[in-house]
Design a protein around this motif. Structure first.
Motif, PDB file in Angstrom:
ATOM      1  N   ILE A 273      27.226  31.997   7.461  1.00  0.00           N
ATOM      2  CA  ILE A 273      26.992  33.563   7.223  1.00  0.00           C
ATOM      3  C   ILE A 273      26.583  34.253   8.228  1.00  0.00           C
ATOM      4  N   GLU A 274      25.526  33.832   8.811  1.00  0.00           N
ATOM      5  CA  GLU A 274      24.976  34.346  10.019  1.00  0.00           C
ATOM      6  C   GLU A 274      25.912  34.408  11.420  1.00  0.00           C
ATOM      7  N   ASP A 275      27.079  34.000  11.306  1.00  0.00           N
ATOM      8  CA  ASP A 275      28.113  34.005  12.412  1.00  0.00           C
ATOM      9  C   ASP A 275      28.916  35.241  12.201  1.00  0.00           C
ATOM     10  N   VAL A 276      28.873  35.671  10.830  1.00  0.00           N
ATOM     11  CA  VAL A 276      30.103  36.992  10.647  1.00  0.00           C
ATOM     12  C   VAL A 276      29.702  37.894  11.672  1.00  0.00           C
ATOM     13  N   GLY A 277      30.671  38.483  12.405  1.00  0.00           N
ATOM     14  CA  GLY A 277      30.469  39.474  13.650  1.00  0.00           C
ATOM     15  C   GLY A 277      29.865  38.957  14.643  1.00  0.00           C
ATOM     16  N   GLU A 278      29.284  37.968  14.913  1.00  0.00           N
ATOM     17  CA  GLU A 278      28.952  37.277  15.885  1.00  0.00           C
ATOM     18  C   GLU A 278      29.691  37.775  17.299  1.00  0.00           C
ATOM     19  N   ASN A 279      30.737  37.663  17.342  1.00  0.00           N
ATOM     20  CA  ASN A 279      31.715  37.920  18.530  1.00  0.00           C
ATOM     21  C   ASN A 279      32.524  39.215  18.652  1.00  0.00           C
ATOM     22  N   ALA A 280      31.953  40.102  17.557  1.00  0.00           N
ATOM     23  CA  ALA A 280      32.391  41.414  17.339  1.00  0.00           C
ATOM     24  C   ALA A 280      32.654  42.155  18.752  1.00  0.00           C
ATOM     25  N   ARG A 281      33.547  42.891  18.977  1.00  0.00           N
ATOM     26  CA  ARG A 281      33.860  43.779  20.018  1.00  0.00           C
ATOM     27  C   ARG A 281      33.564  45.227  20.043  1.00  0.00           C
ATOM     28  N   GLU A 282      33.419  45.538  18.635  1.00  0.00           N
ATOM     29  CA  GLU A 282      32.874  46.796  18.314  1.00  0.00           C
ATOM     30  C   GLU A 282      31.746  46.636  17.325  1.00  0.00           C
TER      31      GLU A 282
ATOM     32  N   ILE B 271      33.542  61.683  20.740  1.00  0.00           N
ATOM     33  CA  ILE B 271      32.644  60.980  22.098  1.00  0.00           C
ATOM     34  C   ILE B 271      33.592  59.766  22.234  1.00  0.00           C
ATOM     35  N   PRO B 272      33.279  59.434  23.421  1.00  0.00           N
ATOM     36  CA  PRO B 272      34.220  58.238  23.902  1.00  0.00           C
ATOM     37  C   PRO B 272      33.774  56.836  23.327  1.00  0.00           C
ATOM     38  N   GLU B 273      32.420  56.907  22.913  1.00  0.00           N
ATOM     39  CA  GLU B 273      31.904  55.676  22.166  1.00  0.00           C
ATOM     40  C   GLU B 273      32.445  55.345  20.780  1.00  0.00           C
ATOM     41  N   VAL B 274      33.037  56.580  20.327  1.00  0.00           N
ATOM     42  CA  VAL B 274      33.742  56.350  18.760  1.00  0.00           C
ATOM     43  C   VAL B 274      35.142  55.994  19.055  1.00  0.00           C
ATOM     44  N   HIS B 275      35.371  54.717  18.689  1.00  0.00           N
ATOM     45  CA  HIS B 275      36.999  54.277  18.807  1.00  0.00           C
ATOM     46  C   HIS B 275      38.053  54.816  17.790  1.00  0.00           C
TER      47      HIS B 275
ATOM     48  N   LEU C 201      37.151  55.546  -0.342  1.00  0.00           N
ATOM     49  CA  LEU C 201      35.828  55.956  -0.903  1.00  0.00           C
ATOM     50  C   LEU C 201      34.899  56.454   0.190  1.00  0.00           C
ATOM     51  N   SER C 202      35.072  55.892   1.221  1.00  0.00           N
ATOM     52  CA  SER C 202      34.067  56.053   2.379  1.00  0.00           C
ATOM     53  C   SER C 202      34.832  56.159   3.629  1.00  0.00           C
ATOM     54  N   TYR C 203      34.055  56.645   4.690  1.00  0.00           N
ATOM     55  CA  TYR C 203      34.564  56.550   6.154  1.00  0.00           C
ATOM     56  C   TYR C 203      34.247  55.095   6.694  1.00  0.00           C
ATOM     57  N   VAL C 204      35.084  54.515   7.694  1.00  0.00           N
ATOM     58  CA  VAL C 204      34.586  53.419   8.190  1.00  0.00           C
ATOM     59  C   VAL C 204      34.858  53.791   9.709  1.00  0.00           C
ATOM     60  N   ILE C 205      33.831  53.725  10.514  1.00  0.00           N
ATOM     61  CA  ILE C 205      33.884  54.094  11.941  1.00  0.00           C
ATOM     62  C   ILE C 205      33.420  52.863  12.882  1.00  0.00           C
ATOM     63  N   ARG C 206      34.513  52.752  13.893  1.00  0.00           N
ATOM     64  CA  ARG C 206      34.184  51.763  14.806  1.00  0.00           C
ATOM     65  C   ARG C 206      33.944  52.382  16.157  1.00  0.00           C
ATOM     66  N   THR C 207      32.597  51.849  16.837  1.00  0.00           N
ATOM     67  CA  THR C 207      32.205  52.350  17.917  1.00  0.00           C
ATOM     68  C   THR C 207      31.881  51.226  18.945  1.00  0.00           C
ATOM     69  N   ASP C 208      31.533  51.625  20.353  1.00  0.00           N
ATOM     70  CA  ASP C 208      31.138  50.548  21.195  1.00  0.00           C
ATOM     71  C   ASP C 208      30.169  49.812  20.695  1.00  0.00           C
ATOM     72  N   ARG C 209      29.879  48.545  21.209  1.00  0.00           N
ATOM     73  CA  ARG C 209      28.868  47.621  20.953  1.00  0.00           C
ATOM     74  C   ARG C 209      27.609  48.211  21.217  1.00  0.00           C
TER      75      ARG C 209
END
Length: 421
Positions: A330-339, A359-363, A370-378
């Motif tokens: 479970i602790e490895d979920v998102g370990e190598n995420a690029r965002e 802004i550029p950091e928001v991809h 139900l809600s917004y999902v926002i992806r950004t720079d790490r």
């Protein structure tokens, strides 16, 4: 009475009137000093009775019974045989040796490249690797129709896998090419998503199930008492299946599975018909039983209640269209995420939100209905992003960092706001 034991008894008596958890103190005392298994069992039941006590009179009665049990424990060695004492000392020594250490857990089930194809090409499950260890909980998640139930039916022997290899290292006495299913299934308990009806009173069913696993006489009484008390079912033992609500049917199905003392417990969507508090209670009980020092269980569980599964699972397996897209601790979920992935609840209009987060950091900004999902720079931390939302006047109903959450595994294919699906 031995001097050390008398000192421990005196410390426990004093602890009864102090702050803390006297029920847990009693269990600790029993584990340290009770030669008889039944006394340790009684300590667990009394802790439950104390927790359930309603009002000062009930609590006082529970304390009296606890004090009586402490006295029995303190004097138990005087009637024990030498063999009993030697076995108890061996168990206690083993426990002390492993206290606070990572214990190597037995592999109960191992699958390599498991797969199954339904006729007509309707669906194919493929490439599933599993390693189910005693004392660990593996959560299987994914949308409906993606292979979770198919995988579970393979693991419990109700469906023959067409691809890969399946073995049960600590359950199968032959451990050969052909699985000894009668021996293996004896140690597997399965609670399916659709519960079949049971016939007879709940007490009759639980007693019968326990007897099938060599628990007879006093041991049968102990098993029934323990599981009914643990799952808070004592007052419903005289009920029949058609007299129970959906939630209580699930709890009795779980009790029936656990009273068989399985080494592998497979639960397919066990939380579906439970209210929130019952969900937490079931998961806590499953977690405690799985991680028991004396009799650890391997647990395989699926659920759409992601936050609750995250809280108890050691490992996560994510299935998408019959294929594994994540498999690991479970602790490895998102370990190598690029965002970084953030979830935002707001009543702000789409155009306004896009303008304030331009802004550029928001991809990407997506919406899951139900809600917004926002992806950004790490590089964008949750604290910094939340600060920007507030600075730009975004009304925040709730905010959550999904980067290391299993929920983000579901969000990978959402269309950007404004795109057509």
């Amino acid at each position: 009475m031995e001097q050390a034991l008398e000192a421990a008894w005196n410390r426990y008596q004093a602890a009864l009137s102090q702050a803390g958890d006297p029920g847990q103190n009693l269990i600790d005392f029993a584990n340290q000093h009770a030669v008889d298994d039944k006394l340790r069992h009684d300590a667990v039941l009394l802790q439950m009775a104390l927790n359930a006590a309603d009002g000062p009179e009930a609590r006082a009665a529970a304390f009296d019974r606890m004090a009586e049990l402490v006295d029995k424990i303190a004097h138990s060695r005087s009637t024990a045989t030498r063999a009993d004492i030697d076995e108890f000392d061996r168990r206690l020594s083993t426990f002390e040796h492993h206290r606070g250490k990572d214990v190597e857990r037995d592999v109960v089930c191992r699958g390599t490249g498991l797969g199954f194809a339904f006729p007509g090409g309707r669906f194919r499950l493929t490439g599933v690797d599993l390693c189910l260890r005693a004392g660990e909980i593996t959560g299987v998640i994914g949308e409906n129709g993606n292979g979770k139930t198919t995988l579970f039916r393979i693991v419990v022997g109700r469906l023959r896998h067409a691809e890969g290899r399946l073995e049960y290292p600590s359950l199968d006495p032959r451990a050969g090419e052909a699985i000894d299913w009668p021996a293996v299934k004896r140690d597997i308990a399965y609670v399916p998503q659709e519960l079949p009806p049971l016939y007879g009173t709940m007490e009759e069913i639980l007693r019968y199930t326990a007897s099938l696993h060599d628990q007879v006489g006093d041991e049968n009484d102990l098993a029934l008492d323990h599981i009914a008390t643990r799952l808070r079912l004592t007052e419903y033992l005289d009920r029949r299946w058609n007299q129970l609500s959906g939630g209580f049917k699930l709890r009795f199905a779980l009790a029936r599975a656990l009273i068989s003392r399985p080494r592998l417990l497979v639960l397919d969507e066990p939380l579906a018909n439970l209210d929130f508090l019952s969900q937490l209670t079931v998961l806590r009980d499953v977690s405690d039983l799985a991680r028991s020092f004396r009799n650890p269980i391997a647990v395989l569980i699926s659920s759409q209640h992601l936050h609750e599964i995250e809280a108890v699972a050691d490992n996560i397996l994510f299935l998408k269209r019959g294929q594994v897209t994540f498999n690991g601790p479970i602790e490895d979920v998102g370990e190598n995420a690029r965002e970084n992935v953030f979830e935002l609840g707001t009543d702000l209009a789409v155009d306004d939100l896009q303008e304030r987060l331009s802004i550029p950091e928001v991809h990407a900004i997506t919406h899951n209905g139900l809600s917004y999902v926002i992806r950004t720079d790490r590089s964008v931390t949750p604290a910094a992003f939340l600060a920007r939302l507030l600075e730009h006047g975004v009304p925040v109903e709730y905010f959550r960092d999904l980067t290391r959450s299993v929920k983000q595994l579901f969000e990978t294919e959402l269309p950007k706001v404004g795109e057509t699906v």
